[in-house]
Design a protein around this motif. Structure first.
Motif, short mmCIF file in Angstrom:
data_model
loop_
_atom_site.label_atom_id
_atom_site.label_comp_id
_atom_site.label_asym_id
_atom_site.label_seq_id
_atom_site.Cartn_x
_atom_site.Cartn_y
_atom_site.Cartn_z
N VAL A 36 0.83 -1.15 0.10
CA VAL A 36 -0.06 0.20 0.01
C VAL A 36 0.89 1.30 -0.11
O VAL A 36 1.55 1.45 0.98
CB VAL A 36 -1.08 -0.11 1.41
N LYS A 37 0.74 1.84 -1.02
CA LYS A 37 1.38 3.25 -1.07
C LYS A 37 0.75 4.20 -0.52
O LYS A 37 -0.58 4.58 -0.44
CB LYS A 37 1.79 3.60 -2.63
N SER A 38 1.51 4.91 0.72
CA SER A 38 0.90 5.93 1.34
C SER A 38 0.75 7.36 0.59
O SER A 38 1.93 7.90 0.21
CB SER A 38 1.60 6.33 2.60
N ILE A 39 -0.29 7.87 0.44
CA ILE A 39 -0.54 8.97 -0.55
C ILE A 39 -0.98 10.27 0.48
O ILE A 39 -0.55 11.42 0.10
CB ILE A 39 -1.85 8.69 -1.66
N VAL A 40 -1.93 10.03 1.42
CA VAL A 40 -2.33 11.28 2.14
C VAL A 40 -1.72 10.81 3.55
O VAL A 40 -2.20 9.68 3.91
CB VAL A 40 -3.73 11.47 2.04
N GLU A 58 1.68 21.08 -5.52
CA GLU A 58 2.41 20.62 -6.68
C GLU A 58 1.64 19.37 -7.08
O GLU A 58 0.78 18.59 -6.50
CB GLU A 58 3.71 20.33 -6.74
N SER A 59 1.80 18.93 -8.48
CA SER A 59 1.09 17.81 -9.01
C SER A 59 1.50 16.43 -8.14
O SER A 59 2.69 16.17 -7.96
CB SER A 59 1.69 17.77 -10.46
N GLY A 60 0.60 15.78 -7.71
CA GLY A 60 0.75 14.54 -7.35
C GLY A 60 0.85 14.68 -5.79
O GLY A 60 1.09 13.65 -5.11
N SER A 61 0.64 15.70 -5.35
CA SER A 61 0.74 15.91 -3.95
C SER A 61 -0.46 15.48 -3.23
O SER A 61 -0.48 15.43 -1.75
CB SER A 61 0.87 17.53 -3.45
N GLY A 62 -1.53 14.98 -3.78
CA GLY A 62 -2.68 14.40 -3.22
C GLY A 62 -4.05 15.09 -2.87
O GLY A 62 -4.90 14.88 -2.36
N LYS A 63 -4.01 16.25 -3.71
CA LYS A 63 -5.23 17.11 -3.76
C LYS A 63 -6.44 16.42 -4.30
O LYS A 63 -7.52 16.51 -3.51
CB LYS A 63 -4.90 18.39 -4.55
N THR A 64 -6.26 15.91 -5.32
CA THR A 64 -7.74 15.22 -6.12
C THR A 64 -8.12 14.01 -5.10
O THR A 64 -9.14 13.79 -4.82
CB THR A 64 -7.47 14.92 -7.63
N VAL A 65 -6.92 13.30 -4.89
CA VAL A 65 -7.25 12.21 -3.91
C VAL A 65 -8.13 12.48 -2.41
O VAL A 65 -9.19 12.00 -2.25
CB VAL A 65 -6.20 11.31 -3.49
N THR A 66 -7.59 13.75 -1.94
CA THR A 66 -8.29 14.25 -0.66
C THR A 66 -9.88 14.46 -1.17
O THR A 66 -10.61 14.25 -0.28
CB THR A 66 -7.62 15.35 -0.26
N1 ATP Z 1 -6.35 5.14 -8.60
C1 ATP Z 1 -4.80 5.17 -8.02
N2 ATP Z 1 -4.11 4.02 -7.93
C2 ATP Z 1 -2.71 4.62 -7.60
N3 ATP Z 1 -2.34 5.66 -7.07
C3 ATP Z 1 -3.00 6.76 -7.41
C4 ATP Z 1 -4.20 6.54 -7.82
N4 ATP Z 1 -4.78 8.10 -7.91
C5 ATP Z 1 -3.75 8.95 -7.56
N5 ATP Z 1 -2.81 7.98 -7.26
C6 ATP Z 1 -1.56 8.69 -6.79
O1 ATP Z 1 -1.77 9.55 -5.75
C7 ATP Z 1 -0.93 10.63 -5.72
C8 ATP Z 1 -1.84 11.88 -5.39
O2 ATP Z 1 -2.59 12.03 -6.65
P1 ATP Z 1 -3.67 13.25 -6.80
O3 ATP Z 1 -4.36 13.03 -7.95
O4 ATP Z 1 -4.40 13.21 -5.59
O5 ATP Z 1 -2.55 14.59 -6.97
P2 ATP Z 1 -3.00 16.13 -7.16
O6 ATP Z 1 -2.26 16.88 -6.14
O7 ATP Z 1 -4.58 16.37 -7.49
O8 ATP Z 1 -2.22 16.36 -8.64
P3 ATP Z 1 -2.55 17.20 -9.84
O9 ATP Z 1 -2.24 18.72 -9.48
O10 ATP Z 1 -1.58 17.02 -10.96
O11 ATP Z 1 -4.01 17.15 -10.03
C9 ATP Z 1 -0.10 10.64 -7.02
O12 ATP Z 1 1.12 9.97 -6.62
C10 ATP Z 1 -0.93 9.61 -7.77
O13 ATP Z 1 -0.02 8.89 -8.64
#
Ligand code: ATP
Ligand code: MG
Length: 284
Positions: A36-40, A58-66
């Motif tokens: 399990v990759k820790s994202i947030v 920045e891109s990939g920081s976890g905003k959308t996932v949150t």
């Molecule tokens: N479905 C998924 N499966 C695996 N990893 C994921 C998935 N969705 C997102 N991630 C990972 O989670 C991390 C955060 O992604 P997220 O989309 O939240 O970034 P973000 O801050 O919204 O970036 P951006 O500004 O590019 O939209 C990234 O490393 C991404 O690769």
């Protein structure tokens, strides 16, 4: 406003100044059981009626996932810890059925690409009225009047005609306005906006941002504005949280972020803004 006091299990009557959605020590991991990759990594923030909470980073920081976590829309291999409360209701661990009831109705979302919130083969009117007929139990005539009112409010020209047109017959900016109208159709208390202007021509961005600002004020909507662009934030956010590598590194009212940024990463983001030198004064 439409009376939706029949909503079960979601005590979300909004009181000015009292957070309506509270995220506490939220953790999100994605992956299989032993990988399990820790994202947030334990973020906390709250959304308050009438206020726009910016989420930058920045891109990939976890905003959308949150923000997807707030809607219960994470992939099935996501592991969520901590708490997301809507009023008194805990959303983490809630069943899909209960989340479906809240999504769209209490918490709505608009995305970067308005086409992803719109069905390409359904008339705008159908998309606006289907929601309200089902959720708010309005008659066809009432739902149509409600749809016209919403389109007028978001300033789509000729709302009456717009109802019988398809999404591709509108410009990108108008499509985002329609997506906002649909998001507002069931009178949500929370609106999540993920990069709502990033895909739009720069000349129409400001109009959409000001519309979000006005809607937050008028409807006492609690808004989460997700964007990597601090310039966009500076226009309308009340408070800004800065995310990096799954953590909130700084969170403060907009003016403090721009005038006295505490974290090196926030300063780095600010220095990359065009015209950064004059920027601090302009935001005071
Ligand atoms: N479905 C998924 N499966 C695996 N990893 C994921 C998935 N969705 C997102 N991630 C990972 O989670 C991390 C955060 O992604 P997220 O989309 O939240 O970034 P973000 O801050 O919204 O970036 P951006 O500004 O590019 O939209 C990234 O490393 C991404 O690769
Ligand atoms: Mg994103």
């Amino acid at each position: 406003m439409i009376d939706d006091s029949t909503t079960a299990g979601t005590d979300t009557a909004s009181t000015p100044g009292v957070p309506v959605l509270t995220v506490d020590a939220l953790t999100i991991g994605i992956g299989s059981r032993n990988n399990v990759k820790s994202i947030v990594k334990g973020i906390s923030l709250s959304l308050t009626p009438g206020r726009i909470q910016g989420l930058a980073g920045e891109s990939g920081s976890g905003k959308t996932v949150t923000s997807l976590a707030m809607l219960g829309l994470l992939p099935s291999n996501a592991v969520v810890g901590g708490s997301i409360r809507l009023g008194d209701t805990e959303l983490v661990g809630m069943s899909h059925r209960q989340l479906n009831d809240i999504r769209g109705r209490r918490i709505a979302m608009i995305f970067q690409d308005p086409s992803s919130s719109l069905h390409p083969q359904l008339m705008v009117g159908t998309q606006l009225t289907d929601h309200v007929k089902r959720h708010l139990k309005l008659s066809t005539k009432q739902a149509r009047a409600h749809a016209i009112e919403l389109l007028e409010r978001v300033r789509v020209p000729n709302p009456d005609e717009a109802l019988s047109r398809y999404p591709h017959q509108f410009s990108g900016g108008q499509r985002q306005r329609i997506a906002i109208a649909i998001a507002l159709a069931c009178d949500p208390v929370v609106l999540l906006a993920d990069e709502p202007t990033t895909a739009l021509d720069v000349t129409v961005q400001a109009g959409i941002l000001h519309l979000l600002r006005d809607l937050a004020d008028e409807r006492q909507l609690a808004v989460l504005l997700v964007t990597h662009d601090l310039g966009v934030m500076s226009a309308i956010a009340d408070d800004i949280a800065v995310m990096r590598h799954g953590e909130v590194v700084e969170s403060a009212p907009r003016q403090a972020i721009f005038s006295t940024p505490q974290h090196a990463y926030t300063r780095e983001l600010l220095s990359s803004l065009p015209g950064a030198e004059g920027f601090q004064e302009a935001t005071q």
